[in-house]
Design an enzyme around this catalytic site. Structure first.
Site, short mmCIF file in Angstrom:
data_model
loop_
_atom_site.label_atom_id
_atom_site.label_comp_id
_atom_site.label_asym_id
_atom_site.label_seq_id
_atom_site.Cartn_x
_atom_site.Cartn_y
_atom_site.Cartn_z
N ASP A 1 0.83 -1.21 0.00
CA ASP A 1 0.00 0.00 0.00
C ASP A 1 0.87 1.26 0.00
O ASP A 1 1.83 1.35 0.77
CB ASP A 1 -0.86 -0.05 1.27
CG ASP A 1 -1.93 1.01 1.30
OD1 ASP A 1 -2.85 0.94 0.49
OD2 ASP A 1 -1.86 1.90 2.17
N GLU B 1 1.74 -0.57 -5.08
CA GLU B 1 0.70 0.43 -5.36
C GLU B 1 1.41 1.77 -5.25
O GLU B 1 1.64 2.28 -4.16
CB GLU B 1 -0.44 0.35 -4.36
CG GLU B 1 -1.57 1.30 -4.76
CD GLU B 1 -2.18 2.14 -3.64
OE1 GLU B 1 -3.24 2.71 -3.84
OE2 GLU B 1 -1.56 2.26 -2.56
#
Ligand code: GLC
Length: 625
Positions: A242, A313
């Site tokens: 993330d 990401e």
């Protein structure tokens, strides 16, 4: 490990009768492969499960891990190779689980650690790999480290795990700098000392409940290495990382008055890009130091022999910056957001594909392709807007309402581009059902912090709840069958945590699985062919039909050729020609192919491919002697 079983491609659909000679492709996967040394993720189709909204195993209205376990056969049937699960860890859920309080345990809303173990083994038994989400930029404010930090003195080791700073202004009443939170409002929150007086400030690039960790502190590195091992030892096959571009901040936290957006915007880029001396526009994203972290993690993963992977990401630009995350010795894949934001537009799609292929080649990496995720308006809805390249941050009742019939037609065509491209593809749960966003959700249901943090500001945002609506499994059951497994039988399951739009009824899985012409069956057929022909490792070329100025995207992917490693027998070549019509007029199709799949029953009109449609044309060439 072998992926889910592939079925023989169905015979040529009736709409392909123009070729006169239906010739299903027959080369078994083992022969088409001829590439025994690729890691599994190189060409994997990976399905994103958003646990809150996938399937509710206990009937409480919230999705959970037992729900995912119950639906593994569905995923197997669809024919994907792996699952990526958004966070299911202990969390107060102020950002739907991306605020982690305990990285080594499962939130009771989603089940238990034993359920996680069972899911890993059930998925593996079904031939599916499993990727979990890792959130290293920030913890939850409920994490024991942050609780300890708040109770500790300024300058203490406990505070040094986060980014605490004294305020500015005469009495420290102003934030340490001018940075904004991605979710709106300032990126700093002031603390209160134990005696009730105002204290230091802490940094949170996201919600106030998500304090940023201090990645200059070796203790943070050690902790995350241990978290990686915790899940690797339990058998997971990789991590989706993330905000992978966020952990390191520029020295001295220099001012930045701009505003970075999720997925779409990495900040304002200069007109002239100097690749060698590029300075990232925001001082908190894409700093060089993050790469050192991935080199460390790569070494940890390399100790495991089941080929675990790291997926970034990272919303960075230009595209060449993204591929720095997948240089040798760093991460293995990075989400291709340039492809995601290109919309339904032949020129933009062409540019995104070409640039990604070029930059991947520079670093020797493979590509990924993705159309939607839990942070974006679903592509069915985006493609149904008057401008199918628009990228709204959410769609509310008072906004332009998309035409979902048109959007779905285009989404099916776009899936044929996505799944035809070599590399790995990511599907977001419900892509395979052609789900749109809930575009008229009442504000009282919204949970996304973006909505709440911006609602009384000059730039209010709708937020991401519309793409996070619980999956419809059965048209005629309460909550469209969101309660699955044992809960299915229970008297009255609770309402799903977000209401589903009425249009989900007709799109429920039980209306599509085994129903010819459904979006689910289209995906299944494409995945079957993709697997059989090994398209994910094929050679890409723009085809002679490619003409972005006329709205046509077309390329060929060729696999096979060469000789069997064992027998030395020559292997036939398989070529798939992907043709997508994003333009306004019907377009010519190739004549020399022997089989075809069309995005819709009426995609072929008078031997031409209709607008908003796509097709795969296939042929097998005899092996060279
Ligand atoms: C990532 C997640 C998003 C989350 C944010 C903060 O972008 O995909 O859902 O809100 O990080 O963790």
């Amino acid at each position: 490990m072998t992926p889910a079983p592939h079925h023989a491609p169905s015979s040529v659909p009736s709409s392909a009768a123009h070729t006169g000679q239906p010739a299903p492709l027959s080369t078994p996967p083992s022969e088409a492969r001829n590439r025994p040394s690729n890691p599994w993720w190189v060409d994997a189709v990976i399905y994103q499960v958003y646990p809150r909204s996938f399937a509710d195993g206990n009937g409480d209205g919230m999705g959970d891990l037992p729900g995912v376990i119950a639906q593994v056969p569905y995923l197997q049937r669809l024919g994907v190779d792996a699952l990526w699960l958004s966070p299911f860890y202990v969390s107060p859920q102020h950002d739907a689980g991306y605020d982690v309080a305990d990285y080594r345990n499962v939130d009771p809303r989603f089940g238990t650690l034993a359920d996680a173990d069972e899911l890993i083994s059930t998925a593996h038994d079904a031939g599916l790999r499993i990727i979990v989400d890792l959130v290293p930029n920030h913890t939850s404010w409920d994490h024991e480290w942050f609780v300890e930090a708040l109770a500790a003195e300024p300058g203490s080791p406990a505070r040094n795990r986060y980014v605490f700073r004294p305020g500015t202004g005469d009495n420290g009443e102003l934030p340490p700098n001018d940075w904004s939170s991605i979710f709106g409002g300032p990126a700093w929150t002031r603390t209160e000392n134990p005696d009730g007086t105002p204290g230091e400030w802490y940094l949170h690039l996201f919600d106030t409940s998500q304090p940023d960790l201090n990645w200059e502190n070796p203790e943070v590195h050690a902790e995350f290495e241990s978290i990686l091992r915790f899940w690797l030892d339990r058998g997971v096959d990789g991590f989706r990382v993330d905000v992978a571009h966020g952990m390191i901040k520029a020295e001295g936290l220099p001012p930045y008055a701009g505003f970075a957006n999720m997925v779409k915007d990495a900040g304002d880029l200069p007109e002239f890009i100097d690749r060698e001396n590029f300075v990232p526009p925001t001082p908190y994203f894409d700093q060089d130091g993050v790469h050192e972290i991935y080199r460390e993690w790569n070494r940890v993963l390399a100790e495991y022999d089941h080929e675990p992977c790291l997926v970034a990401e990272a919303w960075v630009a230009p595209v060449f910056r993204l591929f720095r995350y997948v240089r040798p010795g760093e991460m293995h894949q990075a989400f291709n957001f340039a492809f995601l934001v290109s919309g339904f537009d032949a020129q933009r799609v062409t540019d995104a594909i070409q640039e990604s292929l070029d930059e991947a080649a520079v670093v020797g990496a493979t590509n990924t392709w993705v159309l939607s995720n839990h942070d974006t308006v679903r592509h069915v809805s985006r493609f149904g807007l008057a401008d199918p390249t628009s990228y709204p941050e959410g769609i509310a009742a008072e906004d332009e309402q998309p035409d979902h019939v048109l959007g779905r037609r285009r989404a099916r065509a776009a899936a044929m581009v996505e799944l035809g491209l070599p590399g790995s593809a990511y599907l977001y749960q419900g892509d395979e059902l052609g789900l749109p966003d809930h575009t008229t959700l009442a504000d009282e249901h919204r949970e996304d912090p973006t909505f709440h943090r911006t609602r009384n500001t000059e730039a209010p945002e709708t937020g991401r709840d519309g793409c996070r609506v619980p999956m419809p499994w059965r048209a005629e059951a309460p909550g469209y069958g969101f309660a699955v497994g044992a809960a299915e039988a229970s008297a009255t399951p609770a309402d799903p945590w977000l209401p589903q739009p009425e249009e989900y009824r007709a799109l429920a899985a039980d209306q599509q699985v085994d129903v010819a012409g459904s979006t689910f069956e289209l995906y299944r057929e494409l995945l079957t062919i993709r697997g059989e022909l090994d398209l994910g490792t094929g050679a890409f070329e723009w085809s002679r039909f490619h003409d972005p100025a006329q709205g046509i995207v077309s390329f060929t992917v060729t696999t096979g050729g060469g000789k069997h490693l064992g027998s030395g027998e020559p292997i036939p070549t398989q070529t798939v020609l992907v043709l997508a019509n994003m333009g306004a007029s019907p377009t010519a199709i190739p004549e020399e192919y022997t089989a075809a799949v069309f995005s819709d029953d009426d995609a072929l009109v008078n031997q031409q491919l209709a607008p908003d449609s796509a097709a795969w044309f296939m042929k097998q060439s005899a092996p060279e002697a």
